[in-house]
Design an enzyme around this catalytic site. Structure first.
Site, PDB file in Angstrom:
ATOM      1  NE  ARG A 147      -3.492  -2.220   2.364  1.00 18.35           N
ATOM      2  CZ  ARG A 147      -4.898  -2.305   2.685  1.00 18.35           C
ATOM      3  NH1 ARG A 147      -5.454  -1.443   3.177  1.00 18.35           N
ATOM      4  NH2 ARG A 147      -5.633  -3.693   2.739  1.00 18.35           N
ATOM      5  CB  SER A 173     -19.302 -12.125  14.995  1.00 21.77           C
ATOM      6  OG  SER A 173     -18.798 -11.201  14.667  1.00 21.77           O
ATOM      7  CB  SER A 212     -17.176   0.102   4.749  1.00 14.49           C
ATOM      8  OG  SER A 212     -16.338  -1.005   5.014  1.00 14.49           O
ATOM      9  CG  HIS A 229     -19.259   2.622   6.741  1.00 14.40           C
ATOM     10  ND1 HIS A 229     -18.217   3.410   6.138  1.00 14.40           N
ATOM     11  CD2 HIS A 229     -18.375   1.907   7.451  1.00 14.40           C
ATOM     12  CE1 HIS A 229     -16.971   3.010   6.158  1.00 14.40           C
ATOM     13  NE2 HIS A 229     -17.207   1.845   7.123  1.00 14.40           N
ATOM     14  CB  THR A 279     -17.148   6.592  13.592  1.00 15.04           C
ATOM     15  OG1 THR A 279     -15.861   7.323  13.380  1.00 15.04           O
ATOM     16  CG2 THR A 279     -17.850   6.826  12.074  1.00 15.04           C
ATOM     17  CE  LYS A 295     -15.811   5.163   8.159  1.00 14.49           C
ATOM     18  NZ  LYS A 295     -14.795   4.877   9.426  1.00 14.49           N
ATOM     19  CB  THR A 338      -7.329   5.811  25.667  1.00 13.10           C
ATOM     20  OG1 THR A 338      -7.060   4.342  25.417  1.00 13.10           O
ATOM     21  CG2 THR A 338      -7.200   6.324  24.284  1.00 13.10           C
ATOM     22  CB  THR A 339      -4.931  10.644  25.873  1.00 11.95           C
ATOM     23  OG1 THR A 339      -3.782  10.453  26.597  1.00 11.95           O
ATOM     24  CG2 THR A 339      -5.124  12.190  25.988  1.00 11.95           C
ATOM     25  CB  THR A 391      -9.604  -4.381   2.522  1.00 11.36           C
ATOM     26  OG1 THR A 391      -8.429  -3.702   3.100  1.00 11.36           O
ATOM     27  CG2 THR A 391     -10.743  -3.550   2.722  1.00 11.36           C
TER      28      THR A 391
END
Length: 431
Positions: free
Chosen positions: A21, A136, A188, A216, A244, A247, A276-277, A362
């Site tokens: 990539r 799942s 996605s 998405h 999220t 996006k 985590t911050t 992917t």
């Protein structure tokens, strides 16, 4: 031990498989979305981006940019540490209230990314349920798969969107055993949609919890941008909705929404949250403003849907192998990793069009594609230019047009080809 050679061999293997990539050096131009500057070998060119996940261009919306800059001037650019150490900056309090309202839930919890929110929430929920079993969907994102793995719970993978297979697995479990069904609304890479209401029916029937990834779809669907579950009027039937901010909302971060007690449990037990911050106040302020805008405005969604419909129709009319998609995702089948990279390179170098190639892992080998995501700002002129460029590139690379080979071979992703093109990969590297 020659450690460096081990790493070099791993990279060489990617080159040999034609799936190494390369990330283009891009600089988006504020106020001129989807245009960007591309830098290569000391040269700078203006190009058009056709594969961004900033689906509605909210990352450059004036009100969102103003909210971010104003907050940065008032509070600085950092969060100061984890929320357990530094407390919760007030813009995060506002953001979580906005997200809970968006999805009709009692509470929300914000993370630094969608990956972290899925990994932390799924693993924590399943760990807290004694002898939990996770069901799942086979095409779930890598972050969900990682959450399942880290939970240590028994898992079953059901065939993509296959309600009969899901019910068979549920039937085999004790009614009193805790069960968690984890799935996405919009997948996605192919752009298909989960049967959310029917999955909720099965969850009710067999006593399971539901966990829905809407990353998405949030901002994109429903009268206020609450996602597919809002569009289909089933948000109240889903126990946990994850989304999220990176996006359609155009900023950064991930989140989960649920009942107060579920959110408090994740907040109190998830290492991915505790250590985590926190999200900086400027980003939280920008995200809140974006959500507020899209709750009240449908113009961005309507304009994007028009652009998507016209893009699909124009590409199909030109004979390009557009894979079936019922959403804003427009995949164009290439079917070969090397040719997919060639097509992407030619589009950028000769036509000033940036579309990143989507290769294994992917998507499965043989279903490599260009994934196009039209936005409200891709006008008819840009769409026509895309069609001409793709047609020219298809000829130069020697790629078949739709139906050009034998006329009877269905495209991956169609019902005739056996359903969705993507297969279960542990873990896939989808974005």
């Amino acid at each position: 031990m020659d450690y460096q050679s081990i790493f070099a061999e791993a990279i060489a293997a990617l080159h040999a498989e034609k799936r190494y990539r390369v990330f283009a050096d891009l600089e988006r131009i504020a106020g001129r979305y989807p245009y960007a500057l591309w830098r290569q070998d000391g040269d700078t060119r203006e190009i058009v981006v056709w594969c961004s996940n900033d689906y509605l261009g909210m990352g450059q919306h004036d009100a969102v940019v103003t909210a971010m800059t104003d907050a940065a001037r008032r509070m600085g650019v950092g969060a100061g540490g984890t929320r357990n150490i530094s407390g919760t900056n007030h813009p995060l309090v506002d953001l979580e209230a906005e997200l809970a309202d968006l999805h009709g839930k009692e509470a929300a919890l914000v993370f630094t990314s969608g990956f972290v929110s899925n990994e932390a929430a799924i693993s924590t929920i399943a760990k807290m349920l004694p002898d939990c079993v996770i069901l799942s969907d086979e095409l779930n994102h890598a972050s969900m798969i990682e959450g399942v793995r880290r939970s240590g719970a028994q898992k079953f993978i059901f065939r993509h969107n296959d309600l009969d297979h899901l019910e068979d697995i549920l039937k085999a479990q004790s009614m009193v055993r805790p069960k968690l069904i984890a799935f996405e609304s919009v997948y996605s890479m192919d752009g298909d949609v989960a049967p959310i209401e029917q999955i909720a029916d099965l969850a009710d029937k067999y006593g399971a919890m539901t966990y829905l990834d809407e990353v998405h779809a949030v901002g994109m669907y429903g009268p206020r941008g609450g996602g597919i579950a809002e569009r289909d009027q089933v948000m109240d039937r889903i126990d946990v909705i994850e989304g999220t901010l990176a996006k359609a909302f155009g900023t950064l971060g991930g989140y989960v929404t649920a009942s107060q007690v579920i959110i408090d449990t994740i907040r109190s037990y998830a290492p991915g949250f505790i250590f985590t911050t926190a999200l900086p106040p400027a980003i939280a302020s920008a995200a809140t403003r974006s959500i507020q805008h899209l709750k009240a405005s449908n113009s961005e969604r309507e304009a994007q849907q028009r652009a998507v419909a016209r893009t699909k129709a124009s590409l199909t009319a030109a004979g390009l192998p557009v894979m079936p998609s019922e959403t804003h995702i427009v995949p164009v089948l290439v079917g070969n990793a090397d040719q997919c990279k060639q097509a992407s390179d030619l589009l950028l170098q000769d036509h000033g069009i940036y579309i990143q190639p989507i290769n294994y892992p992917t998507v499965p080998r043989g279903s490599e594609r260009l994934r196009i995501t039209p936005t409200p700002f891709h006008n008819d002129e840009l769409i026509d230019g895309l069609v001409l460029a793709l047609t020219e590139v298809w000829d130069r690379v020697g790629l078949p047009f739709a139906g050009a080979s034998d006329g009877d071979t269905p495209l991956p992703g169609t019902a005739a080809a056996g359903g969705n093109a993507r297969v279960a990969v542990f873990p896939p590297a989808g974005g």
